[in-house]
Structures are given as structure tokens and as C-alpha cells.
Enzyme design. Structure first.
Site, PDB file in Angstrom:
ATOM      1  N   LYS A  40       0.866  -0.973  -0.098  1.00 26.25           N
ATOM      2  CA  LYS A  40       0.139   0.003  -0.141  1.00 26.25           C
ATOM      3  C   LYS A  40       0.728   1.190  -0.169  1.00 26.25           C
ATOM      4  O   LYS A  40       1.854   1.582   0.976  1.00 26.25           O
ATOM      5  CB  LYS A  40      -0.544  -0.083   1.101  1.00 26.25           C
ATOM      6  CG  LYS A  40      -2.002   0.693   0.816  1.00 26.25           C
ATOM      7  CD  LYS A  40      -2.743   1.331   2.252  1.00 26.25           C
ATOM      8  CE  LYS A  40      -2.010   1.818   3.569  1.00 26.25           C
ATOM      9  NZ  LYS A  40      -1.533   2.805   3.743  1.00 26.25           N
ATOM     10  N   GLU A  42       0.865   5.223   0.040  1.00 23.19           N
ATOM     11  CA  GLU A  42       0.218   6.787   0.486  1.00 23.19           C
ATOM     12  C   GLU A  42       0.105   8.008  -0.797  1.00 23.19           C
ATOM     13  O   GLU A  42       2.060   7.881  -0.800  1.00 23.19           O
ATOM     14  CB  GLU A  42      -0.037   7.138   2.051  1.00 23.19           C
ATOM     15  CG  GLU A  42      -0.134   6.107   2.764  1.00 23.19           C
ATOM     16  CD  GLU A  42      -0.405   6.787   4.356  1.00 23.19           C
ATOM     17  OE1 GLU A  42       0.199   8.369   4.128  1.00 23.19           O
ATOM     18  OE2 GLU A  42      -0.324   6.016   4.594  1.00 23.19           O
ATOM     19  N   GLU A 108      -9.547   7.629   2.719  1.00 18.71           N
ATOM     20  CA  GLU A 108      -9.826   7.386   4.632  1.00 18.71           C
ATOM     21  C   GLU A 108     -10.058   8.454   5.122  1.00 18.71           C
ATOM     22  O   GLU A 108      -9.431   9.923   4.793  1.00 18.71           O
ATOM     23  CB  GLU A 108      -8.056   7.509   5.239  1.00 18.71           C
ATOM     24  CG  GLU A 108      -8.254   7.465   6.959  1.00 18.71           C
ATOM     25  CD  GLU A 108      -7.445   6.921   7.308  1.00 18.71           C
ATOM     26  OE1 GLU A 108      -6.449   6.707   8.327  1.00 18.71           O
ATOM     27  OE2 GLU A 108      -6.071   6.463   7.091  1.00 18.71           O
TER      28      GLU A 108
END
Length: 170
Positions: A40, A42, A108
């Protein structure tokens, strides 16, 4: 596609990957040594080169947009991202991550309406953390669920009070 992920998927966070070469080197190590299924990363447009390098070598990549924990200090804390016109940049980032080859994107702490727009615009799954019910899946942090988080986010619901149970059992 990346096969049948109908059960648990373990992904490892690539932190602050400055270059495509470094991301690739770290991603290969993560999959080989940790048993992770994916990584993952960001960020939006600024990490597209890193994503393309990973995907070219067969490493599945999840993107992460909105309130990204590695940038929490730049945001001034855990605050909702993407309100008003700032949401347009997150939509553009989501489309760029999909185009780069991400297999899914974590959204998020963004407004539910924005998460719904992004989910509708993408052909890859979205995974929400405090982003409303329209995402394709939801992350539930186990320490929030068990009542162990000292200051849980407003959207998190505790289904147990393990902190009190643990303290009272001594």
C-alpha cells in the site's frame, strides 16, 4: 486482475518511497520476506511512477488517499480531507492511481459524498476508513472495535470494552 481475494489479504505499507527504484526494491522484499500479498502506497499523482514500477514487476498495489497517516503532521492532525474543491484533487488522484495500475484504493477520512463519487468513477474497489457506506469495503481497526484505542475516531464504534476488562482482571 489479481486472482481471488475473497478471503483475507495482507498488505504492507511502503513508507516515504522517494523513487520508483526504491519502491520496487522494498516491495520485492516485503512480498518475499513478510508473506504480504500486496503493498500500500500513500499519495496520489506524486507516487504514480512508484506504482507503475511495482505493477510492472507483478506486485499488487493499493493506493491510499484522503487522510494519509504518514502525512498527519502536514494536515495538522487527523482531520477530514477533501471538503469542497479539495475533493476534486482527490478524485483526480484516484483516477491517476487506477490508471497507474492500483488494484484498489483506501479512502480515509473523506466526506461520504466524495467517497461515493470516487467509488462510482472507478472500476477498482474502494476501501473506506471513515469515508461513509458507499465504498466497496470497510476497514475496521481491531483496537477501535475492542475499545482499546485511547481517543478513537468519531466514526469508530467499540463493540467491547477490553480496556476495562483487562484493567479489572488484574
Amino acid at each position: 486482475t489479481y486472482g481471488d481475494w475473497s478471503s483475507d489479504v495482507c498488505s504492507s505499507d511502503l513508507s516515504y518511497e522517494r523513487s520508483a527504484d526504491l519502491a520496487l526494491e522494498t516491495g520485492i522484499r516485503f512480498l518475499k520476506e513478510s508473506g504480504a500479498h500486496a503493498v500500500k502506497l500513500e499519495g496520489g499523482v506524486r507516487v504514480v511512477d512508484q506504482i507503475k514500477a511495482l505493477v510492472t514487476y507483478g506486485i499488487p498495489v493499493f493506493g491510499h488517499l484522503g487522510m494519509t497517516p504518514q502525512s498527519v503532521n502536514a494536515f495538522g492532525g487527523f482531520k477530514v480531507q477533501g471538503r469542497n474543491e479539495a475533493g476534486d484533487a482527490i478524485i483526480a488522484d484516484a483516477l491517476a492511481l487506477q490508471e497507474a495500475g492500483c488494484c484498489g484504493i483506501v479512502l480515509e477520512l473523506i466526506p461520504a459524498e466524495l467517497a461515493e463519487k470516487i467509488t462510482a468513477a472507478l472500476s477498482i474497489p474502494t476501501i473506506g476508513i471513515g469515508a461513509g457506506p458507499a465504498c466497496d469495503a470497510q476497514v475496521l481497526v481491531w483496537t477501535d472495535l475492542m475499545g482499546l484505542t485511547p481517543k478513537p475516531p468519531r466514526f469508530a464504534r467499540a463493540y467491547s470494552d477490553r480496556k476495562s476488562t483487562r484493567l479489572n482482571s488484574s
